[in-house]
Scaffold this motif. Sequence first.
Motif, short mmCIF file in Angstrom:
data_model
loop_
_atom_site.label_atom_id
_atom_site.label_comp_id
_atom_site.label_asym_id
_atom_site.label_seq_id
_atom_site.Cartn_x
_atom_site.Cartn_y
_atom_site.Cartn_z
N HIS A 181 0.86 -1.19 0.00
CA HIS A 181 0.00 0.00 0.00
C HIS A 181 0.90 1.24 0.00
O HIS A 181 2.00 1.22 0.58
N PRO A 182 0.48 2.33 -0.65
CA PRO A 182 1.31 3.53 -0.68
C PRO A 182 1.71 4.05 0.69
O PRO A 182 2.76 4.69 0.82
N LEU A 206 -1.39 9.91 -5.37
CA LEU A 206 -1.54 8.66 -6.10
C LEU A 206 -3.01 8.25 -6.18
O LEU A 206 -3.80 8.51 -5.27
N GLY A 208 -5.56 4.93 -7.05
CA GLY A 208 -5.53 3.48 -7.08
C GLY A 208 -6.81 2.86 -7.59
O GLY A 208 -7.63 3.51 -8.23
N SER A 212 -9.84 4.85 -5.50
CA SER A 212 -9.12 5.20 -4.27
C SER A 212 -8.05 6.25 -4.56
O SER A 212 -7.55 6.37 -5.68
N HIS A 213 -7.70 7.00 -3.54
CA HIS A 213 -6.82 8.15 -3.71
C HIS A 213 -6.10 8.42 -2.39
O HIS A 213 -6.67 8.29 -1.31
N LEU A 261 3.81 -1.40 -6.70
CA LEU A 261 2.39 -1.00 -6.59
C LEU A 261 1.82 -0.66 -7.98
O LEU A 261 1.39 0.47 -8.24
N GLU A 263 -0.88 -1.07 -9.42
CA GLU A 263 -2.26 -0.59 -9.52
C GLU A 263 -2.40 0.88 -9.11
O GLU A 263 -3.49 1.46 -9.19
N TRP A 264 -1.29 1.51 -8.69
CA TRP A 264 -1.31 2.91 -8.27
C TRP A 264 -0.50 3.75 -9.26
O TRP A 264 0.58 3.35 -9.69
N THR A 265 -1.03 4.92 -9.59
CA THR A 265 -0.34 5.82 -10.51
C THR A 265 -0.74 7.26 -10.19
O THR A 265 -1.45 7.52 -9.22
#
Length: 311
Positions: A181-182, A206, A208, A212-213, A261, A263-265
């Motif tokens: 997780h970030p 980020l 997700g 999600s944010h 990660l 799935e996060w950008t």
Amino acid sequence: MDFNDIYYFYLTAENRGFTAAERASGITKSLLSRRVAQLEEKVGVQLIQRNSRQFSLTEAGRQLYEGAINMVSEGQSAYDSVALLRSEPSGIVKVSCPTVLAQHHLSLLLPDFMRQYPKISVSLDATDRHVQVIEEGIDIALRSTKSIDNEPGLITRALATTKMILVASPSFIEQYGTPTHPNQLVRMPTLCNEIERRESEYKWELFGPEGSHCIIKHHPRLFCFNRWVQLESAVQGIGLGLLPNPVAAHSLENGKLLHVLPEWTTKAQVIYAVFSKRKGMNPASRAFLDYLILHLPEILTAPSFDNNFFT
């Protein structure tokens, strides 16, 4: 509506007076004055404050002038497009471009462009500073950013988009573990530039899965605007980086970096072309812009760099 009246008004406003407009265009002062007066009569408002000591536009005049700039620019562009069909583009195109984009993407496009247009010369300024397009006489400035501010007298054209991804070397992951997780990034050294600084802290925003944010505070070991310096530091295990996908692509393929990660950008980075709306685009600049529109998105999706560059 006689669009010549708007053009005569534009000449007067652009040159800040009838006398100066006459010198610049060769159209007599009396004709300019008469046609602007006719235009004011047609639109029913005063456009120019007539004062022998000072030239100024009314609020209505300023609004019409801004619209006239676009009209003249579009007209010039249309004329240049026709000229492009009947004559081979030639001359110098002055281009400003971020260092990374110039070194490892634009450098791949320029040779083919210049083979296609042998009479065009390109003056390329590879720089990470915010250039003043009009003041420095730049024909086309390329800028990579999440959003771009409207600047007076300038036109922006989106050319391509890239995504920022989190990357780290296998040795870095072995030392710090694989984050799930970030929030876990706060305990890891990172690589960044000063642009990511907000209120004396360094933060990444980020996005997700499922909307999600999160905003992550991180602790950089290296501050550098140049993405390729950040890339090599990530490969060497100095820190975890947030890099454009095209920059990291080759190192991900050869295993020197891992996608962390995935799935996060971030929000998409957009590459814009910025150019003056006042002087119109000459055929050589138009040819260069059209070439970028066609080929830059393609080159950004392909690995453009070999890490052996540094060895």
